[in-house]
Scaffold this active site. Structure first.
Site, short mmCIF file in Angstrom:
data_model
loop_
_atom_site.label_atom_id
_atom_site.label_comp_id
_atom_site.label_asym_id
_atom_site.label_seq_id
_atom_site.Cartn_x
_atom_site.Cartn_y
_atom_site.Cartn_z
N HIS A 196 1.94 -11.13 7.37
CA HIS A 196 1.94 -9.73 6.97
C HIS A 196 3.32 -9.11 7.09
O HIS A 196 3.48 -7.94 7.45
CB HIS A 196 0.93 -8.93 7.80
N GLY B 247 0.78 -1.22 0.00
CA GLY B 247 0.00 0.00 0.00
C GLY B 247 0.82 1.27 0.00
O GLY B 247 1.95 1.32 0.49
N LYS C 75 -5.74 -14.42 2.12
CA LYS C 75 -4.36 -14.10 2.49
C LYS C 75 -4.27 -13.78 3.98
O LYS C 75 -5.05 -12.98 4.50
CB LYS C 75 -3.86 -12.91 1.68
#
Length: 390
Positions: free
Chosen positions: A286, A89, A262
């Site tokens: 993550h 992101g 995910k």
């Protein structure tokens, strides 16, 4: 040699760590901390790297591996190598146009590109790059109409696969990142002075279009809050903290294409994912940015592969920096690997050329490792080529 960010020419990086060092020089401290940081004491961040050293190769000899084919099929889609660029992101903070640079890098290499919900570019802008394997990563938001809108836009943009992230419902405590701010979203004086010491970053990142925003969220955010802190505040407030298996079944009803979940680490969750209609899963913590003290994805891969069977689609990320890391994951049962930070180091260091160099490094290392293991294709890899050290 490849062109650097401000017109200079940087020395060719020999490995991903070289690109990391170049990225650290190119970025102001707050931006590099965002890319680099993990949660709390960053123990999971460290474990993600250390786990690869515990698996050692047992290379057979006298096998003809002079010709090799790295191609694989994932969710019915052919990739030139078992790699995808992971969803990351706010890449516009690293360099203007970073998302498109990463997308083009994936396209030219024939691998997949997974676009994040919170990418700086919109899904429509990336669709204009005409990627053969354009996947979309979804963060589920409280407003079902917004979530449905994102799904409809991804479908209209030609995205072939949906990747639903389920491990960031509650954001991790990223202290390294927080130290750069005097209060949420407001840089400290020292951080602002550090920005002033990086005029090249200002020129490459802010000069073209000002403070970057969140392209996919633009239709849903008030005009005065679309960039920087405003967009980030909207996104954090809109995360659906009641995400459940029922929510995922609703998403499955909204999306007719391939769907992956995910953020799976628990074996029972892997089974539930497939039972809920997922076509595949991505094992991930993550990148060490959520719950510190979590197991590494590689650590649970062998058990989850055994539990779910040889036909289940299982991808993996978190901690990959070398082609040998990729090959170890493939040998332990992964169908493909998602690359996150290595690609961000590349694009931050030298734009699209840097991203291409990052992928080139990994691809060369994967190919060389497979050759040294006496294999001619990814399908020949297996746990018989590895030994776990105590």
């Amino acid at each position: 040699m490849y062109p650097g960010g401000g017109g200079s020419v940087k020395r060719v990086a020999l490995n991903i760590d070289d690109l990391r060092r170049q990225a650290k020089c190119a970025l102001p401290r707050f931006a590099f901390s965002y890319v680099e940081g993990g949660a709390d004491d960053e123990q999971t961040l460290k474990d993600n790297r250390e786990i690869f050293g515990r698996w050692r190769f047992i290379p057979p000899v006298l096998n003809d591996s002079s010709q090799r084919d790295l191609s694989v099929t994932v969710c019915g889609q052919r990739l030139s190598a078992p790699l995808l660029i992971a969803p990351t992101g706010y890449n516009g903070m690293l360099r203007f146009g970073a998302d498109a640079m990463l997308a083009r890098t994936a396209k030219h290499a024939g691998i997949g590109y997974i676009q994040s919900t919170v990418s700086t570019a919109s899904v429509e802008e990336i669709a204009a790059e005409n990627l053969p394997q354009h996947w979309f990563q979804l963060y589920v938001l409280k407003d079902r109409a917004v979530t449905a809108g994102l799904l409809a836009r991804a479908k209209a943009a030609g995205c072939t696969t949906l990747v639903v992230s389920v491990d960031a419902v509650h954001f991790g405590n990223r202290e390294k990142d927080k130290r750069n701010y005097r209060r949420p979203m407001k840089l400290s004086l020292w951080s602002m002075l550090d920005v002033a010491l990086h005029p090249g970053w200002v020129w490459r990142t802010l000069k073209p279009a000002g403070m970057p925003g969140f392209g996919n969220l633009k239709p849903y955010v008030p005009a005065d809050k679309q960039r920087g802190a405003g967009g980030a505040s909207y996104f954090s407030a809109q995360m659906d903290t009641r995400l459940s298996w029922e929510t995922l079944r609703w998403i499955r009803s909204q999306w007719q294409g391939a769907l992956l979940i995910k953020g799976i680490l628990a074996p029972e969750d892997a089974q539930l994912a497939f039972a809920s209609g997922a076509d595949g899963i991505v094992l991930s913590n993550h990148g060490g940015r959520q719950l510190d003290g979590s197991v590494s994805a590689l650590e649970v891969l062998p058990d989850i592969r055994t539990l779910c069977g040889s036909q289940a689609t299982i991808l993996i990320d978190s901690g990959f920096r070398r082609g040998t890391d990729v090959v170890k994951a493939l040998a332990l049962g992964a169908d493909a690997v998602l690359l996150g930070r290595p690609m961000l180091y590349g694009v931050a260091a030298a734009g699209e050329a840097g991203a291409q160099r990052a992928l080139e490094i990994i691809l060369q290392e994967v190919d060389r490792t497979i050759a040294q293991l006496g294999c001619t294709s990814v399908s020949q890899l297996g746990p018989h080529l590895l030994r776990l050290q105590p």
